[in-house]
Write a protein that holds these residues in place. Structure first.
Motif, PDB file in Angstrom:
ATOM      1  N   MET A   1      78.637 -36.065 -28.669  1.00 17.97           N
ATOM      2  CA  MET A   1      79.255 -35.878 -29.680  1.00 17.97           C
ATOM      3  C   MET A   1      80.448 -35.185 -29.622  1.00 17.97           C
ATOM      4  N   PRO A   2      80.966 -35.627 -31.431  1.00 17.67           N
ATOM      5  CA  PRO A   2      82.677 -35.669 -30.879  1.00 17.67           C
ATOM      6  C   PRO A   2      82.909 -33.790 -31.295  1.00 17.67           C
ATOM      7  N   SER A   3      83.664 -33.111 -30.777  1.00 19.63           N
ATOM      8  CA  SER A   3      84.289 -31.679 -30.767  1.00 19.63           C
ATOM      9  C   SER A   3      85.280 -31.591 -31.995  1.00 19.63           C
ATOM     10  N   GLY A   4      84.842 -31.067 -32.474  1.00 24.21           N
ATOM     11  CA  GLY A   4      85.752 -30.876 -34.169  1.00 24.21           C
ATOM     12  C   GLY A   4      85.359 -29.271 -34.243  1.00 24.21           C
ATOM     13  N   ASP A   5      86.537 -29.452 -35.387  1.00 23.79           N
ATOM     14  CA  ASP A   5      85.769 -28.259 -35.824  1.00 23.79           C
ATOM     15  C   ASP A   5      86.674 -28.322 -37.664  1.00 23.79           C
ATOM     16  N   ALA A   6      85.132 -29.165 -37.952  1.00 19.62           N
ATOM     17  CA  ALA A   6      85.127 -29.141 -39.122  1.00 19.62           C
ATOM     18  C   ALA A   6      85.131 -27.791 -40.136  1.00 19.62           C
ATOM     19  N   THR A   7      86.239 -27.944 -41.533  1.00 16.39           N
ATOM     20  CA  THR A   7      86.568 -27.042 -42.116  1.00 16.39           C
ATOM     21  C   THR A   7      85.004 -27.049 -42.932  1.00 16.39           C
ATOM     22  N   ARG A   8      84.757 -25.893 -43.566  1.00 13.14           N
ATOM     23  CA  ARG A   8      83.481 -25.145 -44.501  1.00 13.14           C
ATOM     24  C   ARG A   8      84.324 -25.432 -45.909  1.00 13.14           C
ATOM     25  N   SER A   9      83.139 -25.815 -46.251  1.00 12.67           N
ATOM     26  CA  SER A   9      84.049 -25.920 -48.136  1.00 12.67           C
ATOM     27  C   SER A   9      82.769 -25.138 -48.522  1.00 12.67           C
ATOM     28  N   SER A  10      83.513 -24.346 -50.099  1.00 11.43           N
ATOM     29  CA  SER A  10      82.741 -23.348 -50.819  1.00 11.43           C
ATOM     30  C   SER A  10      81.936 -24.941 -51.799  1.00 11.43           C
ATOM     31  N   PRO A  11      81.062 -24.601 -52.862  1.00 13.90           N
ATOM     32  CA  PRO A  11      81.035 -25.334 -53.906  1.00 13.90           C
ATOM     33  C   PRO A  11      82.676 -25.967 -54.516  1.00 13.90           C
ATOM     34  N   ASP A  12      83.116 -24.892 -54.890  1.00 17.10           N
ATOM     35  CA  ASP A  12      84.370 -25.242 -55.768  1.00 17.10           C
ATOM     36  C   ASP A  12      85.658 -26.447 -54.775  1.00 17.10           C
ATOM     37  N   GLU A  13      85.740 -25.935 -53.171  1.00 19.03           N
ATOM     38  CA  GLU A  13      86.292 -26.575 -52.960  1.00 19.03           C
ATOM     39  C   GLU A  13      85.529 -28.501 -52.774  1.00 19.03           C
ATOM     40  N   VAL A  14      84.332 -28.915 -52.820  1.00 17.81           N
ATOM     41  CA  VAL A  14      83.607 -30.051 -52.898  1.00 17.81           C
ATOM     42  C   VAL A  14      84.499 -30.657 -54.510  1.00 17.81           C
TER      43      VAL A  14
ATOM     44  N   HIS B   1      76.836 -28.739 -44.736  1.00 18.02           N
ATOM     45  CA  HIS B   1      76.843 -27.459 -44.436  1.00 18.02           C
ATOM     46  C   HIS B   1      75.914 -26.580 -44.052  1.00 18.02           C
ATOM     47  N   GLU B   2      74.189 -27.365 -44.071  1.00 17.12           N
ATOM     48  CA  GLU B   2      73.878 -26.796 -42.442  1.00 17.12           C
ATOM     49  C   GLU B   2      74.133 -27.558 -41.412  1.00 17.12           C
ATOM     50  N   GLY B   3      74.323 -28.261 -40.739  1.00 16.16           N
ATOM     51  CA  GLY B   3      75.336 -28.369 -40.020  1.00 16.16           C
ATOM     52  C   GLY B   3      76.172 -28.193 -38.738  1.00 16.16           C
ATOM     53  N   LEU B   4      77.252 -27.375 -40.230  1.00 19.96           N
ATOM     54  CA  LEU B   4      78.142 -26.203 -39.847  1.00 19.96           C
ATOM     55  C   LEU B   4      77.761 -25.188 -39.444  1.00 19.96           C
ATOM     56  N   ASP B   5      77.110 -24.744 -40.218  1.00 20.87           N
ATOM     57  CA  ASP B   5      75.850 -23.514 -39.397  1.00 20.87           C
ATOM     58  C   ASP B   5      75.305 -23.788 -37.660  1.00 20.87           C
ATOM     59  N   THR B   6      74.589 -24.689 -38.121  1.00 19.24           N
ATOM     60  CA  THR B   6      74.568 -24.945 -36.969  1.00 19.24           C
ATOM     61  C   THR B   6      74.858 -25.039 -35.114  1.00 19.24           C
ATOM     62  N   GLN B   7      76.233 -26.284 -35.947  1.00 15.37           N
ATOM     63  CA  GLN B   7      76.927 -25.796 -34.890  1.00 15.37           C
ATOM     64  C   GLN B   7      78.202 -24.477 -34.550  1.00 15.37           C
ATOM     65  N   GLU B   8      77.960 -23.992 -35.382  1.00 13.66           N
ATOM     66  CA  GLU B   8      78.592 -22.358 -35.425  1.00 13.66           C
ATOM     67  C   GLU B   8      78.335 -21.982 -34.614  1.00 13.66           C
ATOM     68  N   GLN B   9      76.369 -21.775 -34.315  1.00 13.90           N
ATOM     69  CA  GLN B   9      75.677 -20.854 -34.143  1.00 13.90           C
ATOM     70  C   GLN B   9      75.227 -21.614 -32.285  1.00 13.90           C
TER      71      GLN B   9
END
Length: 140
Positions: free
Chosen positions: A1-14, A123-131
């Motif tokens: 899995m590539p390590s990256g810091d994918a930025t989190r988007s709010s619903p407005d940013e989507v 977004h769930e994946g970002l949460d998992t990655q953060e945890q």
């Protein structure tokens, strides 16, 4: 899995993403022709996505953290096709969500239901990655 810091988007940013800094993503999102189209195979979903190779791969990797099966990205139409009739036609519509991934973006060319599912999974994946990252940092 590539390590990256994918930025989190709010619903407005989507709906209204920040300016895309990756020229390859910008070009791919503007053209959306068959040469820039990839297909994300995630569990039971087959969804067309568009962006540069690096950011599509990162998007798939983060979404894959929520998958029960293997996640793949292919650069050709899948042998089984796209199962959802609405997703088959969605790539011809305008107004698809664009998800910020690091300094680039990925467009999700799917029906509204599958768009929402992929954005949620990202977004769930970002949460998992953060945890996972936090767990590694605290164990040191």
């Amino acid at each position: 899995m590539p390590s990256g810091d994918a930025t989190r988007s709010s619903p407005d940013e989507v709906q209204h993403p920040p300016p895309i800094q990756c020229e390859a993503c910008e070009s791919a999102l503007q053209n959306r022709d068959g040469h820039t189209l990839s297909f994300l195979l995630l569990d039971r979903l087959t969804v067309p996505v568009v962006g540069c190779d690096d950011h599509v791969t990162e998007f798939a990797s983060v979404c894959g953290l929520t998958a029960t099966d293997r996640t793949d990205v292919i650069d050709h139409p899948p042998a089984g096709g796209i199962r959802c009739p609405s997703c088959q036609l969605a790539r011809y519509d305008i107004g698809h969500p664009v998800v910020s991934v690091q300094d680039g973006a990925v467009g999700i060319l799917a029906c509204q239901d599958h768009q929402a599912e992929l954005v949620d999974r990202f977004h769930e994946g970002l949460d998992t990655q953060e945890q996972l990252t936090a767990s590694l940092d605290t164990s040191r």
